[in-house]
Structure formats: C-alpha cells, structure tokens
Design a protein around this motif. Structure first.
Motif, PDB file in Angstrom:
ATOM      1  N   SER A  86       0.788  -1.269   0.158  1.00  0.00           N
ATOM      2  CA  SER A  86      -0.030  -0.214   0.013  1.00  0.00           C
ATOM      3  C   SER A  86       0.912   1.255  -0.091  1.00  0.00           C
ATOM      4  O   SER A  86       0.441   2.262   0.892  1.00  0.00           O
ATOM      5  N   ASP A  87       1.806   1.279  -0.928  1.00  0.00           N
ATOM      6  CA  ASP A  87       2.668   2.463  -1.180  1.00  0.00           C
ATOM      7  C   ASP A  87       3.660   2.869   0.131  1.00  0.00           C
ATOM      8  O   ASP A  87       3.999   3.930   0.129  1.00  0.00           O
ATOM      9  N   VAL A  88       3.713   1.899   1.013  1.00  0.00           N
ATOM     10  CA  VAL A  88       4.692   1.993   2.163  1.00  0.00           C
ATOM     11  C   VAL A  88       6.148   1.800   1.821  1.00  0.00           C
ATOM     12  O   VAL A  88       6.223   1.022   1.151  1.00  0.00           O
ATOM     13  N   VAL A  89       7.085   2.661   2.072  1.00  0.00           N
ATOM     14  CA  VAL A  89       8.447   2.460   2.185  1.00  0.00           C
ATOM     15  C   VAL A  89       8.998   2.329   3.305  1.00  0.00           C
ATOM     16  O   VAL A  89       8.943   3.256   4.485  1.00  0.00           O
ATOM     17  N   LEU A  90       9.552   1.340   3.711  1.00  0.00           N
ATOM     18  CA  LEU A  90      10.323   1.264   5.054  1.00  0.00           C
ATOM     19  C   LEU A  90      11.646   0.062   4.626  1.00  0.00           C
ATOM     20  O   LEU A  90      11.509  -0.973   4.990  1.00  0.00           O
ATOM     21  N   ASP A  91      12.670   1.156   4.086  1.00  0.00           N
ATOM     22  CA  ASP A  91      13.795   0.246   3.741  1.00  0.00           C
ATOM     23  C   ASP A  91      15.094   1.297   3.841  1.00  0.00           C
ATOM     24  O   ASP A  91      14.785   2.140   4.723  1.00  0.00           O
ATOM     25  N   SER A  92      16.164   1.246   3.028  1.00  0.00           N
ATOM     26  CA  SER A  92      17.124   2.140   3.266  1.00  0.00           C
ATOM     27  C   SER A  92      17.010   3.601   2.539  1.00  0.00           C
ATOM     28  O   SER A  92      17.858   4.231   2.451  1.00  0.00           O
ATOM     29  N   THR A  93      15.817   3.715   2.022  1.00  0.00           N
ATOM     30  CA  THR A  93      15.421   4.998   1.354  1.00  0.00           C
ATOM     31  C   THR A  93      15.789   6.068   2.322  1.00  0.00           C
ATOM     32  O   THR A  93      16.158   7.158   2.118  1.00  0.00           O
ATOM     33  N   TYR A  94      15.460   5.778   3.466  1.00  0.00           N
ATOM     34  CA  TYR A  94      15.673   6.616   4.645  1.00  0.00           C
ATOM     35  C   TYR A  94      16.286   6.104   5.907  1.00  0.00           C
ATOM     36  O   TYR A  94      16.071   5.219   6.149  1.00  0.00           O
ATOM     37  N   ASN A  95      17.040   6.945   6.416  1.00  0.00           N
ATOM     38  CA  ASN A  95      17.814   6.303   7.697  1.00  0.00           C
ATOM     39  C   ASN A  95      16.994   6.248   9.110  1.00  0.00           C
ATOM     40  O   ASN A  95      17.220   5.571   9.778  1.00  0.00           O
ATOM     41  N   LYS A  96      15.843   7.158   8.913  1.00  0.00           N
ATOM     42  CA  LYS A  96      15.239   7.296  10.152  1.00  0.00           C
ATOM     43  C   LYS A  96      13.770   7.490   9.768  1.00  0.00           C
ATOM     44  O   LYS A  96      13.354   8.249   8.723  1.00  0.00           O
ATOM     45  N   TYR A  97      12.790   6.766  10.437  1.00  0.00           N
ATOM     46  CA  TYR A  97      11.356   6.786  10.099  1.00  0.00           C
ATOM     47  C   TYR A  97      10.616   7.573  11.433  1.00  0.00           C
ATOM     48  O   TYR A  97      10.999   7.156  12.524  1.00  0.00           O
ATOM     49  N   CYS A  98       9.516   8.053  11.123  1.00  0.00           N
ATOM     50  CA  CYS A  98       8.771   8.892  11.933  1.00  0.00           C
ATOM     51  C   CYS A  98       7.242   8.297  11.985  1.00  0.00           C
ATOM     52  O   CYS A  98       6.695   8.528  10.882  1.00  0.00           O
ATOM     53  N   PHE A  99       6.558   8.383  13.053  1.00  0.00           N
ATOM     54  CA  PHE A  99       5.069   7.870  13.147  1.00  0.00           C
ATOM     55  C   PHE A  99       4.668   8.836  14.057  1.00  0.00           C
ATOM     56  O   PHE A  99       4.982   9.008  15.178  1.00  0.00           O
ATOM     57  N   MET A 100       3.707   9.397  13.430  1.00  0.00           N
ATOM     58  CA  MET A 100       2.817  10.447  14.483  1.00  0.00           C
ATOM     59  C   MET A 100       1.431  10.069  14.934  1.00  0.00           C
ATOM     60  O   MET A 100       0.507   9.436  13.559  1.00  0.00           O
ATOM     61  N   ILE A 101       1.201   9.730  15.999  1.00  0.00           N
ATOM     62  CA  ILE A 101      -0.034   8.908  16.492  1.00  0.00           C
ATOM     63  C   ILE A 101      -0.972   9.813  17.198  1.00  0.00           C
ATOM     64  O   ILE A 101      -0.489  10.476  18.280  1.00  0.00           O
ATOM     65  N   ASP A 102      -2.168   9.841  16.870  1.00  0.00           N
ATOM     66  CA  ASP A 102      -3.364  10.384  17.513  1.00  0.00           C
ATOM     67  C   ASP A 102      -4.603   9.441  17.384  1.00  0.00           C
ATOM     68  O   ASP A 102      -5.075   9.249  16.351  1.00  0.00           O
ATOM     69  N   ILE A 103      -4.682   8.697  18.569  1.00  0.00           N
ATOM     70  CA  ILE A 103      -5.623   7.774  18.771  1.00  0.00           C
ATOM     71  C   ILE A 103      -6.625   7.717  20.043  1.00  0.00           C
ATOM     72  O   ILE A 103      -6.302   8.431  20.910  1.00  0.00           O
ATOM     73  N   HIS A 104      -7.752   7.218  19.742  1.00  0.00           N
ATOM     74  CA  HIS A 104      -8.748   6.938  20.752  1.00  0.00           C
ATOM     75  C   HIS A 104      -8.801   5.478  20.840  1.00  0.00           C
ATOM     76  O   HIS A 104      -9.199   4.736  20.019  1.00  0.00           O
TER      77      HIS A 104
END
Length: 241
Positions: A86-104
C-alpha cells in the motif's frame, strides 16, 4: 495550378519563433505529470531572460519529513506499515522513520503496543523486546516508571490509557536505521495521554528488540486488549539531504 500536390517543407529561420507564434494553451494541452518528478526530470526556467533547463534534483525539497502514508483507524485491531504494501516505504530509502500517533482506544485500562517485522509484515517478532522510560502525572501524581528486559512487545505508554469518550493518546515515535543488519533497531518516543483516573500523563521512552539484528521492514501498532476505535497514525521518512 498545383492541386493536391505535396510541396516542400519549410523550416523557420533560427531564433525566428517568438511568443506571438506560440499558443497560450501549449502546456495545458499536454499530458500532466501525476507524480513527484524524478531527480533527472528537467524543468524550464528563465535565467535573466534566457531559457534554460534544470534537473529537479537541484530544486527539490530541503531536509525534513517526507510524508509516506497516513492510516485512519476505525475500530481497528491493528495498524501496520509494511515495506512494499500500500505504497509504504520502509527500507534504506531513509535512515530514520517517524510515526505521528493520534488515537482513541475502545477498551479502558489498556496500553498501546508496538512490534517489529523482519519479513515485511508477514509475521512479527514476539519475544526479546526491551523498553524503558518514565512519565509525569499531572495533578501531583508524581513519576511513573515503566521498564521490561524481555517482553513479547514494546509498551508505548508508561501507564494504562483511559477509554472514556473524551480521552485520547498522542505520541511521536522515531525508528532509527531500520535497514542495517549489524545493529539492534532502536526506537524512541514521547507523548501524552489521559489515564484511567482522567489524569494527563506525559512520557518519554525508548526500546528495541535484542533477539534480532535483521532489517526491520514492517511495524505494527495495536492495543493490549480491544481495538483502536478512531484516530490516525501517519508515517514519514526523515530526509537528511
């Protein structure tokens, strides 16, 4: 009379075609580029009145967060980000990844959990997680420390979350160097939430998995019990160039 007979091709003289010979809809009538240009794609610019071409790599965005995907929870058992899905990139493209979470959350007195995958989400590591951190409880509640040296998942928050209709959790989490295969993958995060006593908590924590140095190619967010009722988790690549 030359009727129906092809005549010679006429080439305009050099530098003889100007603005008056070009239609206003010349560009709008062409196929639009529906994606971010490649580094070697060229654009036309005017340099002091002289038309020149320039590679997109010279003018693309400066270092910062590059949005990859936002997922919206709707009574969801988990929210997963897997490389190549689903268009997710989680590899060597970036050295660090960030996740912003806002949930109930849907179930009171539970915790948000976080897991690694080394096979792009086909399975998730289920042991050898370590994490530690502490939070401050508003209203004089003092400090709440949470740590574990061997668990089946990482616990994101330092205390259990409240599930009342007006209670939420917000956090920012970083995953560092996920594509390396010679180190354990460190994550660190901070945030705030309403606990089961309706107190506001702030927290700072970190964790990893000590059982594997394989590249992390997927992550999962889920509750210790029940579902994520609503909210979003957005994934970004941290660009350094």
């Amino acid at each position: 009379v030359f009727l129906g007979r092809a005549l010679q091709t006429v080439n305009p003289a050099d530098a003889s075609v100007g603005a008056s010979q070009v239609a206003d809809n010349l560009i709008s009538g062409k196929t639009a580029l529906a994606a971010t240009p490649a580094d070697t794609d060229e654009l036309l610019i005017s340099d002091a009145g002289t038309l020149k071409r320039i590679d997109f790599s010279h003018i693309k965005s400066t270092p910062g967060l590059v949005h990859i995907k936002t997922q919206t929870a709707s009574d969801s058992s988990s929210i997963d980000f897997s490389n190549g899905s689903s268009d997710v990139v989680l590899d060597s493209t970036y050295n660090k990844y960030c996740f912003m979470i806002d949930i109930h959350i849907g179930t009171d007195n539970t915790t948000l959990q976080y897991l690694y995958s080394t096979d792009a989400g086909s399975s998730y590591l289920s042991s050898n997680y370590v994490y530690a951190g502490q939070g401050i409880v508003a209203g004089g509640g003092g400090e709440v420390t949470r740590q574990n040296s061997s668990d089946g998942q990482i616990e994101i928050n330092n205390a259990t979350i409240g599930g009342e209709a007006d209670e939420t959790l917000t956090a920012t989490l970083f995953l560092s160097m996920p594509s390396r295969t010679d180190t354990h993958k460190l994550s660190y995060w901070n945030g705030s939430f309403m606990d089961t006593a309706a107190n506001t908590n702030s927290f700072n924590m970190a964790g990893t998995n000590t059982g594997s140095t394989a590249a992390v190619t997927g992550v999962r967010f889920k509750m210790s019990s029940g579902n994520i009722e609503f909210g979003t988790i957005s994934m970004f690549g941290v660009s350094t160039s």
